[in-house]
Design an enzyme around this catalytic site. Structure first.
Site, PDB file in Angstrom:
ATOM      1  N   ASP A   1      -5.346   5.944   2.528  1.00 41.19           N
ATOM      2  CA  ASP A   1      -5.595   4.521   2.317  1.00 41.19           C
ATOM      3  C   ASP A   1      -6.942   4.109   2.896  1.00 41.19           C
ATOM      4  O   ASP A   1      -7.472   4.747   3.804  1.00 41.19           O
ATOM      5  CB  ASP A   1      -4.475   3.709   2.977  1.00 41.19           C
TER       6      ASP A   1
ATOM      7  N   HIS B   1       0.827  -1.207   0.000  1.00 44.37           N
ATOM      8  CA  HIS B   1       0.000   0.000   0.000  1.00 44.37           C
ATOM      9  C   HIS B   1       0.858   1.252   0.000  1.00 44.37           C
ATOM     10  O   HIS B   1       0.491   2.269  -0.602  1.00 44.37           O
ATOM     11  CB  HIS B   1      -0.917   0.011   1.231  1.00 44.37           C
TER      12      HIS B   1
END
Length: 237
Positions: free
Chosen positions: A128, A26
């Site tokens: 995120d 990520h």
């Protein structure tokens, strides 16, 4: 040629904050996304912790030396009992007990992140999917929040099909194929090809189910979704 995103009649650059999750899968895509925005004239600040910053800082320094307005703002990672100093990232090899402690420490940074949003006065936030609180944080500032969901768009559609319709529960063996309902094309899989959390409930499946519920709410609240196609990043408006 690089272009600059400025509102008509204004000379100031747009300012964006990028808050990646502390996992390599990520972290790197969100950092690369921030670098792309900076390449096109956006003033970019990436917020992360020391050990995670070390993964990509050389790229940021190189971009900055080329005249791009991009920087890293480092926040000290909290220490919790039993967590070794410098362990600030979660990956596939992270022991479950350590991953839990890292997540516990990360959760305590929410207040600092919110304060940074307030102090830096960005025009938008990219965060995120593991930071669902950032939806409300952006709303409080009256700015857009773009959500990065990680993985490919196809993978998320496939997982959504498994979660909603549970076709893998309707076959007799791990090698028997089943169709994924709800997709525009015929896609077949077998139970042996899907993640273990779909086959039997475990601690990770419980965590991901909670994330999935929050993510669906976030998708409605976020201005845009950022995901990956097979070979590139895509914007889903």
């Amino acid at each position: 040629m690089e272009s600059s995103f400025c509102a008509e009649g204004q000379s100031e650059m747009l300012k964006g904050i990028f808050l990646p999750f502390i996992s390599p899968s990520h972290l790197v895509p969100v950092v690369d996304l921030g670098r792309i925005f900076a390449m096109h004239g956006v003033d970019v600040t990436i917020i992360t912790t020391p050990a995670n910053a070390a993964v990509f800082q050389s790229s940021i320094d190189r971009d900055s030396s080329r005249g791009r307005s991009i920087r890293t703002h480092v926040v000290k990672f909290p220490q919790v009992p039993g967590l070794p100093e410098g362990m600030e990232s979660i990956n596939a090899s992270t022991p479950r007990d350590m991953a839990s402690k890292i997540s516990e420490a990360l959760s305590t940074l929410e207040g600092q992140f919110r304060q940074l949003f307030h102090d830096m006065k960005p025009d938008f936030i990219v965060s995120d999917m593991f930071y669902p609180w950032s939806v409300d944080a952006a709303a409080e500032l009256g700015i857009p929040r773009l959500i990065y969901v990680g993985g490919t768009y196809f993978a998320h559609c496939a997982m959504d099909s498994l979660e909603r319709f549970e076709p893998h529960t309707k076959v007799g063996s791990d090698d028997e194929s089943f169709l994924l309902p709800g997709l525009p094309h015929k896609v077949e899989m077998t139970r042996s090809q899907i993640p273990d959390r779909f086959k039997a409930a475990n601690e990770f499946s419980y965590v991901m189910k909670r994330v999935a519920i929050k993510k669906k709410k976030d998708l409605h609240a976020s201005e845009e979704i950022l995901a990956s196609s097979i070979d590139t990043l895509i914007f889903i408006i």
